[in-house]
Write a protein that holds these residues in place. Structure first.
Motif, PDB file in Angstrom:
ATOM      1  N   LYS A 179      -0.595   0.229   7.745  1.00 52.33           N
ATOM      2  CA  LYS A 179      -0.790   0.668   6.366  1.00 52.33           C
ATOM      3  C   LYS A 179       0.300   0.928   5.487  1.00 52.33           C
ATOM      4  N   LYS A 180       1.028  -0.039   5.646  1.00 52.00           N
ATOM      5  CA  LYS A 180       2.344  -0.161   4.777  1.00 52.00           C
ATOM      6  C   LYS A 180       2.141  -1.139   3.564  1.00 52.00           C
ATOM      7  N   PRO A 181       2.548  -0.548   2.437  1.00 49.26           N
ATOM      8  CA  PRO A 181       2.401  -1.511   1.177  1.00 49.26           C
ATOM      9  C   PRO A 181       3.470  -2.807   1.250  1.00 49.26           C
ATOM     10  N   ILE A 182       2.938  -3.559   0.609  1.00 51.04           N
ATOM     11  CA  ILE A 182       3.724  -5.164   0.533  1.00 51.04           C
ATOM     12  C   ILE A 182       4.173  -5.460  -0.589  1.00 51.04           C
ATOM     13  N   ASP A 183       5.549  -5.560  -0.738  1.00 50.76           N
ATOM     14  CA  ASP A 183       6.279  -5.606  -2.208  1.00 50.76           C
ATOM     15  C   ASP A 183       6.332  -7.427  -2.495  1.00 50.76           C
ATOM     16  N   GLY A 184       5.942  -7.724  -3.531  1.00 52.76           N
ATOM     17  CA  GLY A 184       6.108  -8.975  -3.997  1.00 52.76           C
ATOM     18  C   GLY A 184       7.370  -9.444  -4.599  1.00 52.76           C
ATOM     19  N   HIS A 185       7.180 -10.851  -4.912  1.00 52.26           N
ATOM     20  CA  HIS A 185       8.442 -11.592  -5.351  1.00 52.26           C
ATOM     21  C   HIS A 185       7.891 -13.018  -5.780  1.00 52.26           C
ATOM     22  N   ALA A 186       7.441 -13.021  -7.098  1.00 51.22           N
ATOM     23  CA  ALA A 186       6.534 -13.958  -7.666  1.00 51.22           C
ATOM     24  C   ALA A 186       6.886 -14.199  -9.044  1.00 51.22           C
ATOM     25  N   PRO A 187       8.180 -14.556  -9.363  1.00 52.84           N
ATOM     26  CA  PRO A 187       8.697 -14.926 -10.776  1.00 52.84           C
ATOM     27  C   PRO A 187       7.706 -16.097 -11.595  1.00 52.84           C
ATOM     28  N   GLY A 188       6.979 -15.575 -12.601  1.00 51.16           N
ATOM     29  CA  GLY A 188       6.235 -16.768 -13.369  1.00 51.16           C
ATOM     30  C   GLY A 188       4.906 -17.056 -12.755  1.00 51.16           C
ATOM     31  N   LEU A 189       4.614 -16.425 -11.563  1.00 53.27           N
ATOM     32  CA  LEU A 189       3.417 -16.770 -11.213  1.00 53.27           C
ATOM     33  C   LEU A 189       2.138 -16.231 -12.054  1.00 53.27           C
ATOM     34  N   ILE A 202      -0.879  -7.979  -1.737  1.00 52.19           N
ATOM     35  CA  ILE A 202       0.534  -7.683  -2.260  1.00 52.19           C
ATOM     36  C   ILE A 202       0.550  -7.004  -3.499  1.00 52.19           C
ATOM     37  N   SER A 203       1.279  -5.710  -3.420  1.00 52.65           N
ATOM     38  CA  SER A 203       0.966  -4.709  -4.408  1.00 52.65           C
ATOM     39  C   SER A 203       2.122  -4.567  -5.549  1.00 52.65           C
ATOM     40  N   THR A 204       3.207  -5.105  -5.224  1.00 52.50           N
ATOM     41  CA  THR A 204       4.226  -4.853  -6.341  1.00 52.50           C
ATOM     42  C   THR A 204       4.861  -6.178  -6.912  1.00 52.50           C
ATOM     43  N   ASP A 205       5.689  -6.129  -7.970  1.00 51.21           N
ATOM     44  CA  ASP A 205       6.530  -7.308  -8.183  1.00 51.21           C
ATOM     45  C   ASP A 205       7.474  -6.797  -9.041  1.00 51.21           C
ATOM     46  N   LYS A 220      -4.459  -7.186 -12.899  1.00 53.00           N
ATOM     47  CA  LYS A 220      -4.876  -7.930 -11.650  1.00 53.00           C
ATOM     48  C   LYS A 220      -4.460  -6.975 -10.514  1.00 53.00           C
ATOM     49  N   GLY A 221      -4.090  -5.701 -10.729  1.00 54.44           N
ATOM     50  CA  GLY A 221      -3.902  -4.654  -9.536  1.00 54.44           C
ATOM     51  C   GLY A 221      -2.627  -4.383  -8.985  1.00 54.44           C
ATOM     52  N   MET A 222      -1.400  -5.027  -9.585  1.00 58.07           N
ATOM     53  CA  MET A 222      -0.158  -4.851  -9.272  1.00 58.07           C
ATOM     54  C   MET A 222       0.480  -3.705  -9.762  1.00 58.07           C
ATOM     55  N   LYS A 223       1.407  -3.039  -9.107  1.00 62.61           N
ATOM     56  CA  LYS A 223       2.547  -2.174  -9.729  1.00 62.61           C
ATOM     57  C   LYS A 223       3.822  -3.140 -10.205  1.00 62.61           C
TER      58      LYS A 223
END
Length: 551
Positions: A179-189, A202-205, A220-223
């Protein structure tokens, strides 16, 4: 709750204009604190000149980028009104693995500051570079079970997510299990690829660099973490999303060099946002509240029963920090940090041997070459096709056209350098080198001649890490004995050293705002377009190696 032997002054009561972001109101009040907790908050019929509000939180930072160990970082951070950080120890993990992460957690636990850490998702970051360690499934499980580990760190391998790579998805499943959030890294996606990336969990970027991109990700649901660091500066591009999307935004620095840390931190973003006319409560949600809720941090938000974590400021025009209070202890007062220096061990991983000038030679193949085009203030690059300068059948730096040699040298074992060419550093002479090179932190160097390039690289090897400038006989180095990334000295000392070194670098002819920071990202293989690792020149758009020479 932190328990320290130091005799910190404890807050029993404090009065002021209380900024209750949770309930969207400001009122004159009195806070009573007992045993590190807020026992009571009451409104009073008085007038006050100061404001009490929740402390600032950096929602994503690599502490290693400050060149300070966590305990030294905290001593400066509290002067900026910082209460807590979400730190991704990705950099030291790529050098030393789980041993490096444990070092960061242990060193941070020695001081009264709220350090929360991520389990780095990409160690090594890619298979296209040599790192000093790797985190396997068993080690990831151990990390994610730890209460101090609040999230799975930035998932840079977005191709692995989209293409359902087994190892990548296993890490995501583990984070979900604990139950740990997952950080993103998706430039331009964007589009369907973005939808698939987010649907994986994945919940942030923090890599959005246009408002349009950020809004699509929010919808689409990201922070979105609005980043303003020493190299990547996205606040201007993203600030317009704050009014409508403040509940989905947080502030972050990602990478912040020591002299910038002394100038300020998240407090500067708050000040800038308010100067733009944005609503105070919306801005404070981004700076103070949203990270607590998203990552489930044990940080108080000025509510009865909360930990007594807050700051006192003069006004919202200047935002001068009068007090920083953590768990009821005053850790900073009137711009004076009360956190003492603590003893810190030094750990490292460095095996490269001295290089010779001939190691940096490139034979002419009678073809045009691919050149990395660096962009000031950006992590992204472009790929240029240029005619090389040839001397005695060998490719050399062309200072007249600003096409310089760039080299990456494996620091974990003794191998031959990889050579490329780069534009926009502008050196007319000399060279710079560093053991800070994202993500694997091999040695990276740029120079006007092979001789100077060799000298700069050998300075780093001799000292087993640091930042170096070679300018004739004026050779200088900042030593970074902790993993080749950090010093045990304080912020002011390293900041002054860095400012002097940067000045020396700019005397070589560069107009880049921060040449060392920009250089450090030339090895970051997950940010387009053309980068370089210790294994070769890398085309990020194709996500594979490419030849220096144009076919």
């Amino acid at each position: 709750m932190f328990n320290f032997k130091n005799n910190y002054k404890k807050i029993k009561t404090i009065c002021g204009n209380i900024v209750d972001v949770q309930n969207n109101e400001i009122f004159a009040g009195k806070i009573t604190v007992n045993n590190g907790k807020i026992q009571n908050i009451e409104k009073v019929d008085e007038k006050f000149d100061t404001y009490i509000l929740p402390g600032f939180i950096d929602s994503h930072i690599h502490i290693e980028s400050t060149m300070l160990v966590p305990s030294q970082f905290a001593r400066t951070a509290v002067k900026n009104g910082m209460i807590a950080v979400l730190a991704d120890p990705h950099e030291i993990a790529n050098v030393l693995g789980i041993k490096g992460i444990k070092f960061m957690v242990k060193d941070g636990s020695k001081v009264p500051f709220k350090f929360y850490f991520a389990a780095p998702a990409c160690v090594p970051a890619t298979t296209f570079e040599t790192a000093g360690a790797k985190l396997d499934t068993l080690e990831m499980k151990k990390l994610l079970k730890n209460d101090k580990i609040k999230n799975l760190g930035e998932m840079m391998d977005f191709p692995g997510v989209i293409n359902a790579n087994k190892k990548t998805l296993t890490k995501i499943r583990l984070a979900k299990h604990y139950k740990k959030p997952i950080d993103g890294h998706a430039p331009g996606l964007s589009g369907e690829d973005l939808t698939q990336y987010i649907n994986s969990g994945i919940s942030t970027d923090h890599e959005a660099y246009t408002a349009k991109e950020a809004i699509e990700k929010i919808n689409k649901g990201m922070k979105i973490l609005i980043r303003e660091g020493s190299a990547a500066k996205d606040f201007e591009a993203l600030k317009s999303i704050i009014p409508k999307h403040c509940d989905s935004c947080m502030f972050s620095s990602d990478d912040r060099h020591p002299h910038n840390l002394i100038e300020g931190h998240i407090n500067l973003l708050v000040k800038r946002a308010l100067q733009e006319g944005y609503d105070l409560m919306s801005v404070l949600k981004c700076a103070c509240v949203n990270p607590v809720h998203h990552y489930k941090l044990d940080v108080g938000l000025l509510q009865k029963g909360d930990n007594a974590d807050f700051i006192e400021i003069d006004n919202f025009e200047n935002i001068n920090i009068l007090k920083t209070v953590i768990d009821g202890k005053i850790v900073c007062e009137n711009n004076w940090s009360l956190i003492p220096k603590v003893r810190t061990s030094k750990i490292n991983n460095f095996r490269a041997k001295r290089k010779k000038i001939k190691d940096f030679e490139v034979l002419d193949e009678h073809k045009k070459i691919k050149v990395i085009e660096a962009i000031n203030g950006q992590l992204i690059t472009k790929c240029l096709i240029e005619e090389p300068k040839i001397v005695d059948g060998k490719l050399v730096s062309d200072t007249e056209r600003d096409i310089l040699k760039i080299a990456v040298i494996n620091r974990y074992k003794n191998t031959k350098p990889v050579i490329g060419f780069i534009k926009n550093f502008g050196f007319k002479k000399g060279a710079i080198a560093a053991s800070v090179a994202h993500d694997s932190h091999n040695i990276i160097a740029i120079g006007a001649t092979d001789k100077e390039l060799t000298e700069a690289v050998n300075l780093i090897i001799k000292n087993k890490g640091g930042l170096a400038v070679v300018n004739g006989t004026k050779n200088k180095i900042i030593k970074l004995p902790v993993a080749g990334l950090m010093t045990t000295n304080g912020a002011f000392k390293i900041a002054n050293e860095y400012i002097e070194l940067e000045k020396e670098a700019k005397e070589l002819g560069t107009s880049l705002e921060d040449p060392f920071m920009t250089m450090s990202f030339m090895g970051l293989l997950v940010i387009p377009d053309l980068k370089i690792s210790d294994k070769g020149l890398f085309d990020v758009t194709q996500f594979n190696f490419t030849s220096l020479f144009q076919d």
